[in-house]
Enzyme design. Structure first.
Site, short mmCIF file in Angstrom:
data_model
loop_
_atom_site.label_atom_id
_atom_site.label_comp_id
_atom_site.label_asym_id
_atom_site.label_seq_id
_atom_site.Cartn_x
_atom_site.Cartn_y
_atom_site.Cartn_z
N ASP A 10 0.86 -1.18 0.00
CA ASP A 10 0.00 0.00 0.00
C ASP A 10 0.90 1.24 0.00
OD1 ASP A 10 -2.19 1.62 0.08
OD2 ASP A 10 -2.79 1.12 2.12
N ASP A 105 -2.75 2.43 -6.23
CA ASP A 105 -1.64 2.43 -5.27
C ASP A 105 -1.64 1.25 -4.31
OD1 ASP A 105 -3.99 3.24 -4.02
OD2 ASP A 105 -2.96 4.56 -2.62
N GLU A 106 -2.38 0.19 -4.63
CA GLU A 106 -2.53 -0.90 -3.66
C GLU A 106 -2.72 -2.22 -4.38
OE1 GLU A 106 -5.64 -2.18 -0.07
OE2 GLU A 106 -5.90 -0.29 -1.16
#
Length: 434
Positions: A10, A105-106
């Protein structure tokens, strides 16, 4: 499950971190990405410095500004963030046999086959952190575990720029037992509120009142929550692709309330073109159209219709207009359009003749040209201002400012409002010493 090795990555305050990377003068400042003060909208993300003031993602911009008036406010630059996302995903894929992207983003990485054991997976995790910083200039938090829920919990444990591992169900339970139910990755905000309404506040409460959890949340979800509370998560890391989407939509918040429904109809065409372009890129075709509206008083409504007539921008727009005819015409603050019941198929949206019939291409060009002339705006070659989210907002705002009134006679509610404003103005003028 005991033989699986899962990593969860993350990024730390992703949008804000990209901006700080590109402009070091922002480092250490409360940076808030989203709408600007004075605009309508919400916060997309913010730096950790801003979070100290209580600012959070999805917070209304007015509330954020009241908490942090001295923050640095910026509109998001999605082109820049997507480019950074592509870079970090390329790094992550070097380590995973299966990667499930959750957002820009994860992601979850199944490294069972590539790492073979937790010792090697630990090396993977630290190498991911090193390469993400060295090659992209950003930090991330990484969790290592035997299951997806454990990996997600671990990555949250030492943020920002952290690493944590949870290697057994016993370790998981020891860590979360006396924490709030939201620590469980399968418990969202609404589920947490429902559980708390009957006094189930912690993971320990979930385990002690399992039957009540199942009764309240339903058999499927309730049992899943109980299992995760016991440290059991059988979910598998599953690659997600755009073609897996169940619906595709786009919405716009007006910076001032809009009475002019001719403007709304034209905005719907731009939104329909954006939606159809997303569908085309994913190789999908809709089986229904939905319309979303939010009135000036905050009340939202949605309308939908199952139809095969949504294979291109003009067809989606036509169905959206038909749905719009059935709603009460009051001032609007938000409008959105989407398609659902998606299936694989071709969708013609661009101005490329090869992707649709010549007649429909000409009709789309004519409709877009009419909008450009009507509102004195330039949509750009190949409609780049419509297909990109950031420039789509700018185009719609230009349209709103340049719009000429074409609506029906004001309603009685509007007349009352105007009458009140005139009375106030008259009082001010009469009381003026001049």
């Amino acid at each position: 499950m005991a033989d699986r090795i899962i990593i969860h990555v993350d990024m730390d305050a992703f949008y804000a971190s990209v901006e700080v990377r590109d402009d070091p003068s922002l480092r250490g400042k409360p940076l808030i990405i989203g709408s600007l003060p004075g605009e309508r909208g919400v916060i997309s993300t913010c730096s950790y410095e801003a979070r100290k003031y209580g600012v959070r993602s999805a917070m209304n911009i007015k509330e954020a500004y009241s908490l942090c008036p001295n923050g640095v406010y910026m509109h998001p630059n999605m082109v820049k963030y997507k480019d950074a996302s592509r870079q970090i995903h390329r790094i992550w894929r070097d380590f995973a046999s299966v990667l499930e992207s959750i957002a820009l983003d994860e992601a979850y990485l199944d490294v069972t086959e590539t790492a073979k054991d937790f010792d090697s997976a630990r090396v993977f995790a630290h190498e991911i952190k090193r390469r993400t910083l060295d090659e992209v200039g950003l930090t991330c938090s990484v969790g290592l575990s035997y299951c997806m829920a454990g990996a997600k919990t671990a990555s949250e444990e030492m943020k920002p720029d952290g690493y944590f591992e949870i290697l057994t169900p016993e370790d998981f339970m020891d860590l979360v037992m006396d924490r709030g139910v939201r620590v469980l990755s399968t418990v969202g905000e609404r589920s947490a509120e429902r559980l708390q309404s009957i006094g189930i506040e912690t993971v320990r409460d979930v385990l002690e009142r399992q039957d009540e959890v199942v009764e309240l949340l339903g058999d499927l979800h309730g049992r899943q929550v109980v299992k995760v509370a016991q440290g059991i998560d059988d979910r598998e890391v599953t690659p997600w692709e755009p073609q897996d989407a169940k619906s595709i939509g786009r919405e716009i918040t007006f910076q001032d309330n809009v009475w002019n429904y001719r403007l709304v109809e034209d905005v719907l065409l731009l939104l329909a073109a954006n939606v159809a372009d997303q569908a085309r890129r994913a190789g999908l075709r809709g089986g229904g159209v939905m319309l979303k509206l939010t009135y000036a008083n905050g009340k939202g409504i949605s309308k939908s219709r199952v139809t095969a007539n949504c294979g291109d921008a003009l067809s989606i727009h036509k169905e959206a207009l038909s749905l719009l005819e059935s709603v009460e015409r009051r001032p609007l603050r938000l409008v959105g359009v989407g398609v659902y019941n998606l299936s694989k198929g071709s969708v013609q949206t661009t101005l490329d003749v090869g992707e649709g019939t010549a007649q429909r291409v000409r009709s789309l060009k004519e409709a877009l040209g009419a909008i450009e002339r009507e509102y004195r705006i330039d949509l750009g070659a190949n409609m780049r201002r419509v297909y990109r989210l950031d420039t789509l907002h700018a185009a719609v705002e230009e349209m709103r400012k340049n719009a000429v009134w074409h609506g029906p006679r004001p309603t009685s509610h509007m007349c009352i409002y105007i009458h009140r404003q005139l009375r106030i103005l008259n009082t001010i003028l009469n009381s003026s010493p001049c």
